[in-house]
Design a protein around this motif. Sequence first.
Motif, PDB file in Angstrom:
ATOM      1  N   ALA A 371       0.825  -1.208   0.000  1.00 32.10           N
ATOM      2  CA  ALA A 371       0.000   0.000   0.000  1.00 32.10           C
ATOM      3  C   ALA A 371       0.858   1.257   0.000  1.00 32.10           C
ATOM      4  CB  ALA A 371      -0.920  -0.006   1.211  1.00 32.10           C
ATOM      5  N   ALA A 372       2.048   1.159   0.587  1.00 34.20           N
ATOM      6  CA  ALA A 372       2.936   2.319   0.633  1.00 34.20           C
ATOM      7  C   ALA A 372       3.673   2.498  -0.693  1.00 34.20           C
ATOM      8  CB  ALA A 372       3.945   2.168   1.780  1.00 34.20           C
ATOM      9  N   GLY A 373       3.488   1.557  -1.596  1.00 37.20           N
ATOM     10  CA  GLY A 373       4.122   1.670  -2.911  1.00 37.20           C
ATOM     11  C   GLY A 373       5.601   1.339  -2.897  1.00 37.20           C
ATOM     12  N   ALA A 374       6.039   0.605  -1.875  1.00 37.17           N
ATOM     13  CA  ALA A 374       7.469   0.313  -1.769  1.00 37.17           C
ATOM     14  C   ALA A 374       7.913  -0.665  -2.862  1.00 37.17           C
ATOM     15  CB  ALA A 374       7.773  -0.273  -0.395  1.00 37.17           C
ATOM     16  N   ALA A 375       9.158  -0.497  -3.325  1.00 35.24           N
ATOM     17  CA  ALA A 375       9.730  -1.429  -4.302  1.00 35.24           C
ATOM     18  C   ALA A 375      10.321  -2.637  -3.576  1.00 35.24           C
ATOM     19  CB  ALA A 375      10.808  -0.733  -5.115  1.00 35.24           C
ATOM     20  N   LEU A 376      10.912  -2.373  -2.424  1.00 36.73           N
ATOM     21  CA  LEU A 376      11.585  -3.434  -1.672  1.00 36.73           C
ATOM     22  C   LEU A 376      11.038  -3.500  -0.260  1.00 36.73           C
ATOM     23  CD1 LEU A 376      15.367  -2.744  -2.461  1.00 36.73           C
ATOM     24  CD2 LEU A 376      13.849  -4.389  -3.592  1.00 36.73           C
ATOM     25  N   ALA A 377      11.023  -4.723   0.276  1.00 37.96           N
ATOM     26  CA  ALA A 377      10.765  -4.867   1.706  1.00 37.96           C
ATOM     27  C   ALA A 377      12.011  -5.494   2.327  1.00 37.96           C
ATOM     28  CB  ALA A 377       9.563  -5.750   1.953  1.00 37.96           C
ATOM     29  N   VAL A 378      12.303  -5.100   3.533  1.00 38.87           N
ATOM     30  CA  VAL A 378      13.364  -5.758   4.293  1.00 38.87           C
ATOM     31  C   VAL A 378      12.666  -6.532   5.402  1.00 38.87           C
ATOM     32  CG1 VAL A 378      15.368  -5.418   5.774  1.00 38.87           C
ATOM     33  CG2 VAL A 378      15.010  -3.927   3.797  1.00 38.87           C
ATOM     34  N   LEU A 379      12.956  -7.815   5.509  1.00 39.39           N
ATOM     35  CA  LEU A 379      12.314  -8.634   6.535  1.00 39.39           C
ATOM     36  C   LEU A 379      13.348  -8.981   7.595  1.00 39.39           C
ATOM     37  CD1 LEU A 379      10.568 -11.166   4.081  1.00 39.39           C
ATOM     38  CD2 LEU A 379       9.812  -8.873   4.744  1.00 39.39           C
ATOM     39  N   GLY A 381      13.437 -11.257  11.073  1.00 42.84           N
ATOM     40  CA  GLY A 381      12.784 -12.139  12.045  1.00 42.84           C
ATOM     41  C   GLY A 381      13.829 -12.737  12.969  1.00 42.84           C
ATOM     42  N   GLU A 382      13.420 -13.735  13.731  1.00 44.62           N
ATOM     43  CA  GLU A 382      14.363 -14.336  14.679  1.00 44.62           C
ATOM     44  C   GLU A 382      15.554 -14.952  13.977  1.00 44.62           C
ATOM     45  OE1 GLU A 382      12.105 -16.922  17.239  1.00 44.62           O
ATOM     46  OE2 GLU A 382      10.980 -15.200  18.007  1.00 44.62           O
ATOM     47  N   ASP A 383      15.306 -15.624  12.844  1.00 49.60           N
ATOM     48  CA  ASP A 383      16.407 -16.249  12.097  1.00 49.60           C
ATOM     49  C   ASP A 383      17.423 -15.211  11.661  1.00 49.60           C
ATOM     50  OD1 ASP A 383      14.959 -18.488  12.391  1.00 49.60           O
ATOM     51  OD2 ASP A 383      14.477 -18.753  10.236  1.00 49.60           O
ATOM     52  N   GLU A 384      16.927 -14.099  11.139  1.00 49.16           N
ATOM     53  CA  GLU A 384      17.821 -13.045  10.657  1.00 49.16           C
ATOM     54  C   GLU A 384      18.654 -12.493  11.807  1.00 49.16           C
ATOM     55  OE1 GLU A 384      14.732 -13.350   9.558  1.00 49.16           O
ATOM     56  OE2 GLU A 384      14.846 -13.315   7.351  1.00 49.16           O
ATOM     57  N   ILE A 385      18.009 -12.283  12.966  1.00 52.03           N
ATOM     58  CA  ILE A 385      18.738 -11.763  14.126  1.00 52.03           C
ATOM     59  C   ILE A 385      19.859 -12.744  14.497  1.00 52.03           C
ATOM     60  CG2 ILE A 385      18.564 -11.277  16.614  1.00 52.03           C
ATOM     61  CD1 ILE A 385      17.292  -9.092  15.022  1.00 52.03           C
ATOM     62  N   ARG A 386      19.510 -14.048  14.537  1.00 45.42           N
ATOM     63  CA  ARG A 386      20.481 -15.063  14.931  1.00 45.42           C
ATOM     64  C   ARG A 386      21.675 -15.063  13.977  1.00 45.42           C
ATOM     65  NH1 ARG A 386      17.699 -19.915  13.942  1.00 45.42           N
ATOM     66  NH2 ARG A 386      18.657 -19.655  11.892  1.00 45.42           N
ATOM     67  N   ASP A 387      21.399 -14.919  12.645  1.00 43.11           N
ATOM     68  CA  ASP A 387      22.473 -15.032  11.662  1.00 43.11           C
ATOM     69  C   ASP A 387      23.132 -13.703  11.300  1.00 43.11           C
ATOM     70  OD1 ASP A 387      21.667 -17.634  11.721  1.00 43.11           O
ATOM     71  OD2 ASP A 387      20.545 -17.538   9.813  1.00 43.11           O
ATOM     72  N   GLY A 388      22.653 -12.607  11.898  1.00 41.16           N
ATOM     73  CA  GLY A 388      23.252 -11.300  11.583  1.00 41.16           C
ATOM     74  C   GLY A 388      23.008 -10.859  10.151  1.00 41.16           C
ATOM     75  N   VAL A 389      21.831 -11.203   9.639  1.00 40.38           N
ATOM     76  CA  VAL A 389      21.512 -10.835   8.248  1.00 40.38           C
ATOM     77  C   VAL A 389      20.130 -10.163   8.206  1.00 40.38           C
ATOM     78  CG1 VAL A 389      22.822 -12.746   7.269  1.00 40.38           C
ATOM     79  CG2 VAL A 389      20.390 -13.063   7.823  1.00 40.38           C
ATOM     80  N   VAL A 390      19.769  -9.670   7.030  1.00 37.99           N
ATOM     81  CA  VAL A 390      18.380  -9.276   6.775  1.00 37.99           C
ATOM     82  C   VAL A 390      17.964  -9.900   5.447  1.00 37.99           C
ATOM     83  CG1 VAL A 390      18.610  -7.082   8.009  1.00 37.99           C
ATOM     84  CG2 VAL A 390      18.976  -7.146   5.530  1.00 37.99           C
ATOM     85  N   THR A 391      16.658 -10.063   5.265  1.00 37.35           N
ATOM     86  CA  THR A 391      16.169 -10.578   3.986  1.00 37.35           C
ATOM     87  C   THR A 391      15.613  -9.405   3.183  1.00 37.35           C
ATOM     88  OG1 THR A 391      15.632 -12.705   4.969  1.00 37.35           O
ATOM     89  CG2 THR A 391      14.500 -12.129   2.906  1.00 37.35           C
ATOM     90  N   VAL A 392      16.140  -9.268   1.957  1.00 36.67           N
ATOM     91  CA  VAL A 392      15.646  -8.185   1.088  1.00 36.67           C
ATOM     92  C   VAL A 392      14.733  -8.804   0.044  1.00 36.67           C
ATOM     93  CG1 VAL A 392      16.291  -6.354  -0.525  1.00 36.67           C
ATOM     94  CG2 VAL A 392      17.748  -6.840   1.460  1.00 36.67           C
ATOM     95  N   ARG A 393      13.499  -8.313  -0.009  1.00 35.04           N
ATOM     96  CA  ARG A 393      12.506  -8.932  -0.891  1.00 35.04           C
ATOM     97  C   ARG A 393      12.036  -7.923  -1.936  1.00 35.04           C
ATOM     98  NH1 ARG A 393       8.102 -13.016   0.266  1.00 35.04           N
ATOM     99  NH2 ARG A 393       6.220 -12.332  -0.816  1.00 35.04           N
ATOM    100  N   ASP A 394      12.064  -8.373  -3.187  1.00 36.15           N
ATOM    101  CA  ASP A 394      11.513  -7.551  -4.276  1.00 36.15           C
ATOM    102  C   ASP A 394      10.006  -7.732  -4.260  1.00 36.15           C
ATOM    103  OD1 ASP A 394      10.402  -6.835  -6.799  1.00 36.15           O
ATOM    104  OD2 ASP A 394      12.438  -6.838  -7.637  1.00 36.15           O
ATOM    105  N   LEU A 395       9.272  -6.653  -4.024  1.00 37.30           N
ATOM    106  CA  LEU A 395       7.830  -6.802  -3.817  1.00 37.30           C
ATOM    107  C   LEU A 395       7.068  -7.087  -5.099  1.00 37.30           C
ATOM    108  CD1 LEU A 395       7.322  -4.130  -1.055  1.00 37.30           C
ATOM    109  CD2 LEU A 395       6.916  -6.580  -0.852  1.00 37.30           C
ATOM    110  N   ARG A 396       7.711  -6.861  -6.234  1.00 32.80           N
ATOM    111  CA  ARG A 396       7.020  -7.150  -7.492  1.00 32.80           C
ATOM    112  C   ARG A 396       7.241  -8.607  -7.896  1.00 32.80           C
ATOM    113  NH1 ARG A 396       8.651  -6.214 -12.378  1.00 32.80           N
ATOM    114  NH2 ARG A 396      10.447  -5.109 -11.523  1.00 32.80           N
ATOM    115  N   THR A 397       8.539  -9.015  -7.949  1.00 33.55           N
ATOM    116  CA  THR A 397       8.847 -10.386  -8.399  1.00 33.55           C
ATOM    117  C   THR A 397       8.801 -11.392  -7.267  1.00 33.55           C
ATOM    118  OG1 THR A 397      11.191 -10.133  -7.966  1.00 33.55           O
ATOM    119  CG2 THR A 397      10.421  -9.422 -10.134  1.00 33.55           C
TER     120      THR A 397
END
Length: 424
Positions: A371-379, A381-397
Amino acid sequence: VIKSPRGTRDILPSEWTGWERLLRCAEQVAERAGYQRIETPTFEFASLFRHATGEHTDVNREMYVFTDRGGDELTLRPEGTAPVFRAYSEHGMRVLPQPVKLYYLGSMFRYERPQSGRSREHHQFGCEAIGSEDPLLDASMIDLQRRFYASSGITATTIHINSIGDSACRPGYVRELVAYLHRNADRLCGDCRERIERNPLRVLDCKNPACQSVLNEAPKSLDYLCDECREHWERVSAGLRALEIRVEVDARLVRGLDYYTRTVWEFHPPGVQGSQSVLGGGGRYDALAAAIGAPEVPGVGFSTGLERVLLNLPARPETSVAATDVYVAHLGDEAALQALRLAHILLESQLRVQMTFGSRSLKTQLRYAGAAGAALAVLIGEDEIRDGVVTVRDLRTRDQRRVDLAGATREIITQLHQRGSNAP
Ligand code: HAM
């Protein structure tokens, strides 16, 4: 529940696109013609307007006057000409090349009975050129106002124009008018009869159908102009012809403010009648200086209500989305803190960023991101915190990839560039 005061309204985000377009349009039209922005205070001494606009005018009666704690009698400004003129005198603008050309955008306040196109707080765009008597300036001012309407999308306006003379010839005209009105008083409404002595020019403005035949036959100010005023009027007309601007001479147009001399005009939108339909008006005010006790300087200007312009524009699809590059979604307390930090870093990198506040399901957060018209989302969660990463998601594809927290900003910027964004 407390509501907004009668006659005021909120400009909601969904309406702001239209407003912003109009404000930009005003700025551009004014600045291209060499007008510079001026902002005067929202309140002034009440006496400024009493003297400038006149004691017996509607504008004066409708003022929001109050006494402040220091005992000064102040008022919310009902109009912009008197304050701009005050600023011109107060800041010694006489020494600048004349005329000094100023424009303003801001709220005005009048205690009127609210109806469509008439409110207690309204917004005006106005232009004033102070320091020149040249009648061609009047014509160029009318052209400026016409250009503003045309470029905001209102063409085919009708321009009504008149000359109400000056202190040399107007008293003679007013005497004739008053005599005529007295002779025909029995065919005028109560309001008109009351005004004959107090503000006879305004009688000409009456919209009561019963008064029309008397008022249409009333003496016309144009027939009483002194030589200087006639010459001025003819030169304004020549200017308008040179600009190929068609106008309707309207002998009953007097405008509601006492500071006017000589040329006065009003713009009407296509296909509407009645005073509430006036888009905007203006005129010459060579008598304003004397009224407020300033050294004599001539001036001319116009202003227009922006609400009235918007009312006359074709409806446009509403857009209420603040443009967003990246939406940061998170699950869990620790992830929320990480999201707060990452959103901060991305904002500092000049990106347009939003994040979720409060806990929401991932599905809901992705819906918000869409709804905000974002191109990317960054997710995060607990897994990401544990591994020191973030998940970058293309909201279109819906492609997504995990990236190191340290490299997240660079990765996001790269991905935005690949999508043709103009992110830094
Ligand atoms: P005015 O005719 O009193 O003139 O107001 C200018 C415009 O402001 C009106 O034509 C209308 O579009 C808008 N307006 C006025 N009152 C309201 C209201 N209650 N609600 C919505 N819109 C309103 C002046 O104020 C002069 N200062 C114009 C001028 C500038 N003359 C020379 N320079």
